[in-house]
Design a protein around this motif. Sequence first.
Motif, PDB file in Angstrom:
ATOM      1  N   ALA A 122       0.808  -1.219   0.000  1.00  0.00           N
ATOM      2  CA  ALA A 122       0.000   0.000   0.000  1.00  0.00           C
ATOM      3  C   ALA A 122       0.841   1.270   0.000  1.00  0.00           C
ATOM      4  CB  ALA A 122      -0.951  -0.011   1.189  1.00  0.00           C
ATOM      5  N   THR A 123       1.841   1.351   0.869  1.00  0.00           N
ATOM      6  CA  THR A 123       2.643   2.576   0.948  1.00  0.00           C
ATOM      7  C   THR A 123       3.429   2.815  -0.341  1.00  0.00           C
ATOM      8  OG1 THR A 123       4.402   1.314   2.051  1.00  0.00           O
ATOM      9  CG2 THR A 123       2.863   2.521   3.446  1.00  0.00           C
ATOM     10  N   GLU A 124       3.887   1.747  -0.983  1.00  0.00           N
ATOM     11  CA  GLU A 124       4.621   1.877  -2.241  1.00  0.00           C
ATOM     12  C   GLU A 124       3.695   2.350  -3.354  1.00  0.00           C
ATOM     13  OE1 GLU A 124       7.910  -1.665  -1.865  1.00  0.00           O
ATOM     14  OE2 GLU A 124       5.802  -2.252  -1.870  1.00  0.00           O
ATOM     15  N   LEU A 125       2.500   1.783  -3.399  1.00  0.00           N
ATOM     16  CA  LEU A 125       1.526   2.202  -4.401  1.00  0.00           C
ATOM     17  C   LEU A 125       1.108   3.653  -4.181  1.00  0.00           C
ATOM     18  CD1 LEU A 125      -0.710  -0.998  -4.561  1.00  0.00           C
ATOM     19  CD2 LEU A 125       0.798  -0.143  -6.371  1.00  0.00           C
ATOM     20  N   GLU A 126       0.936   4.018  -2.920  1.00  0.00           N
ATOM     21  CA  GLU A 126       0.562   5.405  -2.616  1.00  0.00           C
ATOM     22  C   GLU A 126       1.600   6.373  -3.172  1.00  0.00           C
ATOM     23  OE1 GLU A 126      -0.172   8.391   1.206  1.00  0.00           O
ATOM     24  OE2 GLU A 126       0.341   6.276   1.538  1.00  0.00           O
ATOM     25  N   TYR A 127       2.876   6.050  -2.969  1.00  0.00           N
ATOM     26  CA  TYR A 127       3.936   6.935  -3.459  1.00  0.00           C
ATOM     27  C   TYR A 127       3.879   7.066  -4.977  1.00  0.00           C
ATOM     28  CZ  TYR A 127       8.419   8.699  -4.956  1.00  0.00           C
ATOM     29  OH  TYR A 127       9.388   9.436  -5.582  1.00  0.00           O
ATOM     30  N   MET A 128       3.785   5.956  -5.687  1.00  0.00           N
ATOM     31  CA  MET A 128       3.841   5.997  -7.146  1.00  0.00           C
ATOM     32  C   MET A 128       2.596   6.630  -7.761  1.00  0.00           C
ATOM     33  SD  MET A 128       5.644   2.329  -7.973  1.00  0.00           S
ATOM     34  CE  MET A 128       7.197   1.894  -7.186  1.00  0.00           C
ATOM     35  N   LEU A 129       1.433   6.330  -7.209  1.00  0.00           N
ATOM     36  CA  LEU A 129       0.199   6.917  -7.733  1.00  0.00           C
ATOM     37  C   LEU A 129       0.160   8.417  -7.454  1.00  0.00           C
ATOM     38  CD1 LEU A 129      -2.262   4.066  -6.745  1.00  0.00           C
ATOM     39  CD2 LEU A 129      -1.696   4.775  -9.085  1.00  0.00           C
ATOM     40  N   THR A 130       0.686   8.823  -6.320  1.00  0.00           N
ATOM     41  CA  THR A 130       0.726  10.244  -5.986  1.00  0.00           C
ATOM     42  C   THR A 130       1.787  10.962  -6.795  1.00  0.00           C
ATOM     43  OG1 THR A 130      -0.035   9.785  -3.734  1.00  0.00           O
ATOM     44  CG2 THR A 130       1.025  11.915  -4.118  1.00  0.00           C
ATOM     45  N   TRP A 144      -6.732  -5.106  -4.896  1.00  0.00           N
ATOM     46  CA  TRP A 144      -7.492  -4.071  -4.213  1.00  0.00           C
ATOM     47  C   TRP A 144      -7.118  -3.929  -2.727  1.00  0.00           C
ATOM     48  CZ3 TRP A 144      -9.740   0.292  -4.579  1.00  0.00           C
ATOM     49  CH2 TRP A 144     -10.627   0.742  -3.609  1.00  0.00           C
ATOM     50  N   PRO A 145      -6.853  -5.025  -2.003  1.00  0.00           N
ATOM     51  CA  PRO A 145      -6.474  -4.862  -0.589  1.00  0.00           C
ATOM     52  C   PRO A 145      -5.244  -3.988  -0.369  1.00  0.00           C
ATOM     53  CG  PRO A 145      -7.090  -7.126  -1.012  1.00  0.00           C
ATOM     54  CD  PRO A 145      -7.037  -6.455  -2.348  1.00  0.00           C
ATOM     55  N   GLU A 148      -6.904  -0.167  -1.272  1.00  0.00           N
ATOM     56  CA  GLU A 148      -7.960   0.358  -0.402  1.00  0.00           C
ATOM     57  C   GLU A 148      -7.437   1.189   0.778  1.00  0.00           C
ATOM     58  OE1 GLU A 148     -12.082  -1.256   1.655  1.00  0.00           O
ATOM     59  OE2 GLU A 148     -10.374  -2.633   1.456  1.00  0.00           O
ATOM     60  N   PRO A 149      -6.368   0.757   1.468  1.00  0.00           N
ATOM     61  CA  PRO A 149      -5.915   1.542   2.629  1.00  0.00           C
ATOM     62  C   PRO A 149      -5.458   2.957   2.283  1.00  0.00           C
ATOM     63  CG  PRO A 149      -4.988  -0.671   2.677  1.00  0.00           C
ATOM     64  CD  PRO A 149      -5.603  -0.496   1.332  1.00  0.00           C
ATOM     65  N   VAL A 150      -5.066   3.186   1.007  1.00  0.00           N
ATOM     66  CA  VAL A 150      -4.551   4.511   0.635  1.00  0.00           C
ATOM     67  C   VAL A 150      -5.482   5.225  -0.336  1.00  0.00           C
ATOM     68  CG1 VAL A 150      -2.163   3.825   1.062  1.00  0.00           C
ATOM     69  CG2 VAL A 150      -3.125   3.522  -1.233  1.00  0.00           C
ATOM     70  N   ARG A 151      -6.694   4.696  -0.491  1.00  0.00           N
ATOM     71  CA  ARG A 151      -7.612   5.263  -1.488  1.00  0.00           C
ATOM     72  C   ARG A 151      -7.825   6.756  -1.286  1.00  0.00           C
ATOM     73  NH1 ARG A 151      -9.218   7.399  -5.024  1.00  0.00           N
ATOM     74  NH2 ARG A 151     -11.039   7.083  -6.342  1.00  0.00           N
ATOM     75  N   ASN A 152      -7.970   7.188  -0.071  1.00  0.00           N
ATOM     76  CA  ASN A 152      -8.252   8.603   0.183  1.00  0.00           C
ATOM     77  C   ASN A 152      -7.013   9.482   0.094  1.00  0.00           C
ATOM     78  OD1 ASN A 152     -10.975   8.051   0.630  1.00  0.00           O
ATOM     79  ND2 ASN A 152     -10.654   7.674   2.816  1.00  0.00           N
TER      80      ASN A 152
END
Length: 542
Positions: A122-130, A144-145, A148-152
């Motif tokens: 999740a934290t890695e995906l959050e960085y790249m998507l952001t 999705w799991p 989901e934790p970083v969706r917002n």
Amino acid sequence: MGVKIMADYWGQTHKLVSESDVQGIKIKVYNTRPRNLNETLAEAVRRFPDKVALVHEDQQITYKALKAKVNQIAWQLKNTYGIKKGDRVAFLLMNGIPFVAGVYAALQIGAVAVPLNTKLKATELEYMLTNSGAKILIANKEWWPNVEPVRNAIPTEKIFITDEQTPDRTLPFSRLIQGHPGEIEEEQLDEHDSAFIMYTSGTTGKPKGALITHFNMIHTAMNYEHCYNLSSDDSTVIAVPVFHITGLAAQLITFIYLGGKIVLMPMFNPKKFLEILQNEHITHVIASPTVYVMTLMEPDLQDYKIESFRVGGFGGAPMPGETLVGLKKWIPNIELHNTYGLTETTSPAVIMPTEHQMQKISSVGVPTPVTEVKIVNPDTNEEVMLGEVGELVFKGPMVIREYWNNEEATSKAIKDGWFSTGDLAMMDEDGFITIMDRIKDMINRGGEKIYSVEVEDILYANQKIMDAAIVGVPDDKYGEAVKACVVPRAGEELTEKDVQDWVKERLAKYKVPKYVEIMEVLPRNPNGKVIKTQLRYIPKFI
């Protein structure tokens, strides 16, 4: 390099190449080339409308049908969801038709595709998507799991899931394939427009987004076409993740450009791989050495009738010499190509010519027809002599021009078109390049330089060893000592002395590991690279 390398290893290909001034940098380019990746798909459809383009498990899709699906997704992305030229569309997908259709749909409307590794947390995906600012994410339901934790926390406006039963706040991928089956207005693209952001797999620090253009990808496809001698008659099986540069550039992009058949494996399995080679009459594969090692270990190997497989590329890690010999014994006429490149060189910069693989077994090959290479002293940036070790730097049309939103990393790695790889290498009198080590991984034992790759190659030659890594650890007397981390093959037993004796018989005494740790698996990052920082400790049992 001290002397001029005159040998031409790529036949008449030099006649297709000339020097050109590209954005103020003089580089070699292929003279006649498509303007962008959309043209390559359109041309494949024009030439081979009813030819099978993609095979995924029990699904087959022709080039004409693929283009129709691409058009539908592109229309929806542009007209329903407001994606415009330059916007980023991210893909968190396993190998499959949705990935291919989605990526080419994004490219068709001038968007930038952002392939993401499905192993990311999740934290890695959050960085790249952001960091990429992706407006759309297309994902398999399995991942999705981790989203989901970083969706917002991410800027992504819409998330599409390749399943009809979708989680809250997501949409089914099928929404993108509804309605408007016709052509859409073609986006006017310059060949230097961005096509992909590919996040690098650095083992330290935040990943960097390599900004890859249509120009970069086109030259990669043409490099493979000419250096591997490929045509529309060839077919490939993508047995590595298509979100990596090898699966994406060396296979998917290249074979759409060629108009060849592509078989997509969601996950590598040696038995299934052999079935595909046999039943789909596959002619070409490029994969990590592990794929070949595991295939040759398959008990029923000789039961398969492999008649078409003629080109085997490999790279990313040392290939055991016994595996090369085993491949030639299994398929005597196979053309083997060690291939060296990075995400920042859009895959290949150096390729082994067919006839030299067994004679230059430790080398990665020679520069492609459009690659310029220097080996320099990393401290002075001056070229070293032939046979001397220095940092490998490249210039050419496949080299990225920048990292996404990262001027500091760009200015550090790319100067006047030359990309610094961070790899130590040497070139012999015939122009063949041998990778010695990562600069940061070289071991200094009392002033003696030890290149981990050299010792790892020796370990891989041991039939009892499946995987190996060499690192330096602190030493009171010499500053650093050599440590070997080895993973035995299934059913084999190894001791510290076994490993030390094996190396002692083949290398100088100072290169013999002082410490040996037998492990079940080596730690790797999501892109498969060994995380050597996690191995740089003295084993507690010593």
